[in-house]
Every structure is written in C-alpha cells, then in structure tokens.
Scaffold this motif. Structure first.
Motif, PDB file in Angstrom:
ATOM      1  N   LEU A 200      50.643  60.417 -71.768  1.00 63.77           N
ATOM      2  CA  LEU A 200      51.739  60.604 -72.715  1.00 63.77           C
ATOM      3  C   LEU A 200      52.476  59.292 -72.979  1.00 63.77           C
ATOM      4  O   LEU A 200      52.796  58.971 -74.121  1.00 63.77           O
ATOM      5  N   GLY A 201      52.713  58.500 -71.956  1.00 64.16           N
ATOM      6  CA  GLY A 201      53.411  57.230 -72.122  1.00 64.16           C
ATOM      7  C   GLY A 201      52.525  56.107 -72.614  1.00 64.16           C
ATOM      8  O   GLY A 201      53.013  55.074 -73.053  1.00 64.16           O
TER       9      GLY A 201
ATOM     10  N   THR B 125      50.617  68.722 -74.896  1.00 69.27           N
ATOM     11  CA  THR B 125      51.635  67.815 -74.374  1.00 69.27           C
ATOM     12  C   THR B 125      51.647  67.841 -72.850  1.00 69.27           C
ATOM     13  O   THR B 125      51.716  66.789 -72.207  1.00 69.27           O
ATOM     14  N   PHE B 126      51.552  69.026 -72.274  1.00 66.71           N
ATOM     15  CA  PHE B 126      51.520  69.145 -70.821  1.00 66.71           C
ATOM     16  C   PHE B 126      50.303  68.433 -70.243  1.00 66.71           C
ATOM     17  O   PHE B 126      50.414  67.723 -69.241  1.00 66.71           O
ATOM     18  N   ASN B 127      49.142  68.597 -70.865  1.00 62.69           N
ATOM     19  CA  ASN B 127      47.932  67.949 -70.363  1.00 62.69           C
ATOM     20  C   ASN B 127      48.002  66.429 -70.501  1.00 62.69           C
ATOM     21  O   ASN B 127      47.528  65.703 -69.626  1.00 62.69           O
ATOM     22  N   LEU B 128      48.586  65.941 -71.601  1.00 67.42           N
ATOM     23  CA  LEU B 128      48.760  64.496 -71.747  1.00 67.42           C
ATOM     24  C   LEU B 128      49.716  63.961 -70.687  1.00 67.42           C
ATOM     25  O   LEU B 128      49.488  62.903 -70.098  1.00 67.42           O
ATOM     26  N   TRP B 129      50.784  64.694 -70.431  1.00 70.36           N
ATOM     27  CA  TRP B 129      51.738  64.291 -69.400  1.00 70.36           C
ATOM     28  C   TRP B 129      51.089  64.330 -68.018  1.00 70.36           C
ATOM     29  O   TRP B 129      51.230  63.395 -67.233  1.00 70.36           O
ATOM     30  N   HIS B 130      50.367  65.397 -67.735  1.00 67.94           N
ATOM     31  CA  HIS B 130      49.741  65.559 -66.423  1.00 67.94           C
ATOM     32  C   HIS B 130      48.695  64.480 -66.152  1.00 67.94           C
ATOM     33  O   HIS B 130      48.543  64.038 -65.021  1.00 67.94           O
ATOM     34  N   SER B 131      47.991  64.051 -67.181  1.00 72.38           N
ATOM     35  CA  SER B 131      46.961  63.027 -66.992  1.00 72.38           C
ATOM     36  C   SER B 131      47.518  61.611 -67.115  1.00 72.38           C
ATOM     37  O   SER B 131      46.768  60.642 -66.978  1.00 72.38           O
ATOM     38  N   GLY B 132      48.810  61.472 -67.361  1.00 68.17           N
ATOM     39  CA  GLY B 132      49.434  60.163 -67.438  1.00 68.17           C
ATOM     40  C   GLY B 132      49.219  59.446 -68.756  1.00 68.17           C
ATOM     41  O   GLY B 132      49.458  58.239 -68.849  1.00 68.17           O
TER      42      GLY B 132
ATOM     43  N   ILE C 105      49.508  60.447 -80.767  1.00 66.40           N
ATOM     44  CA  ILE C 105      49.885  61.776 -80.281  1.00 66.40           C
ATOM     45  C   ILE C 105      49.959  62.756 -81.447  1.00 66.40           C
ATOM     46  O   ILE C 105      49.479  63.888 -81.345  1.00 66.40           O
TER      47      ILE C 105
END
Length: 144
Positions: A12-13, A3-10, A20
């Motif tokens: 997640l949204g 989840t952190f890596n998806l958020w960090h790479s943009g 997911i």
C-alpha cells in the motif's frame, strides 16, 4: 478486500495513488463480472438446492452469503495471486502454498465482513430506497 490485501502485503505504501486506482478499477470490473456471471448464479443454485425451509429468509440469506463468499474468495484470491506473480512480487514463493494461504486469509476476513457488516448494510439500504419506490418495471398485462 483489495486495500486490505495491499496493506497486509506491504504494498500500500509502495504503490502510487494512480497505480492503486488502476488496480482498484481493474479489480472492481473483474469482481463484478465474476460475481454477476459465475459466482452469483452458481451460489444461488447451490444455496437453494440445500434442504432447508425456504420460507425462512434468514437461512436463505446465510446460505447465499456463505456460497457467494466461498466463490468470490476462490476466484479473486487467484486473481490477486496472478497479479502479484505478474508484478514479480511473490519472491519465489510456492504458487500453491501462496494460493492456499491467500484463500484462508481472505475467507477469514470476508465471511464475517459479509455476514456482520456489508450484507446487513446492503439489505437495509435496498430495503429503504429500492422497495419503497415500488417495482422497478411495471407489471406486464398478459391478457393483451
């Protein structure tokens, strides 16, 4: 970490909830297999071959956690990079540079997370619920 890596790479949204969920399930299965059959046994072997007082359980926990984090970060960062490559999300970036950056990024998050939050929490929960119920398997009578 996923989840952190998806958020960090943009991402997640940009991904659907189903995408997911599927990524999480696949990542969990791969991480479980890697930890169970590769990283766990290897980390245990390395950690307990080090010259330290084995009766000091804190040193054993720290050594084991350190080598587990190293192994899991190396392999799961590779998994994440391969996933990003297959999804055409690297945008022409160098594979080696991306891999090294991912390792540094994940290690800087995973080690403190393991040592400060997750490791103590798991040891507490296991200590409360697993040890208090007695042995999982009954002792075998070897005289029979």
């Amino acid at each position: 970490m996923m989840t952190f890596n998806l958020w960090h790479s943009g991402l997640l949204g940009k991904m659907s909830a189903l995408d997911i969920l599927l990524q999480f399930i696949l990542c969990f299965v791969i991480a479980f297999l890697v930890e169970s059959f590769i990283v766990g046994p290897l980390a245990r072997k390395i950690a307990f071959s080090l010259p330290f007082d084995k009766s000091n359980s804190i040193l054993g926990v720290l050594a084991m956690s350190f080598f587990m984090v190293i192994g899991m970060v190396l392999i799961m960062s590779l998994y994440g990079m391969i996933s990003a490559y297959l999804a055409d999300q690297l945008n022409g970036a160098s594979l080696l540079r991306t891999y090294l950056h991912t390792i540094a990024h994940n290690f800087s998050l995973a080690l403190p997370y393991q040592l400060i939050i997750l490791g103590p929490l798991v040891r507490y929960v296991f200590g409360k619920f697993i040890k208090s119920n007695g042995p999982v398997m009954p002792a075998i009578n070897k005289s029979v």
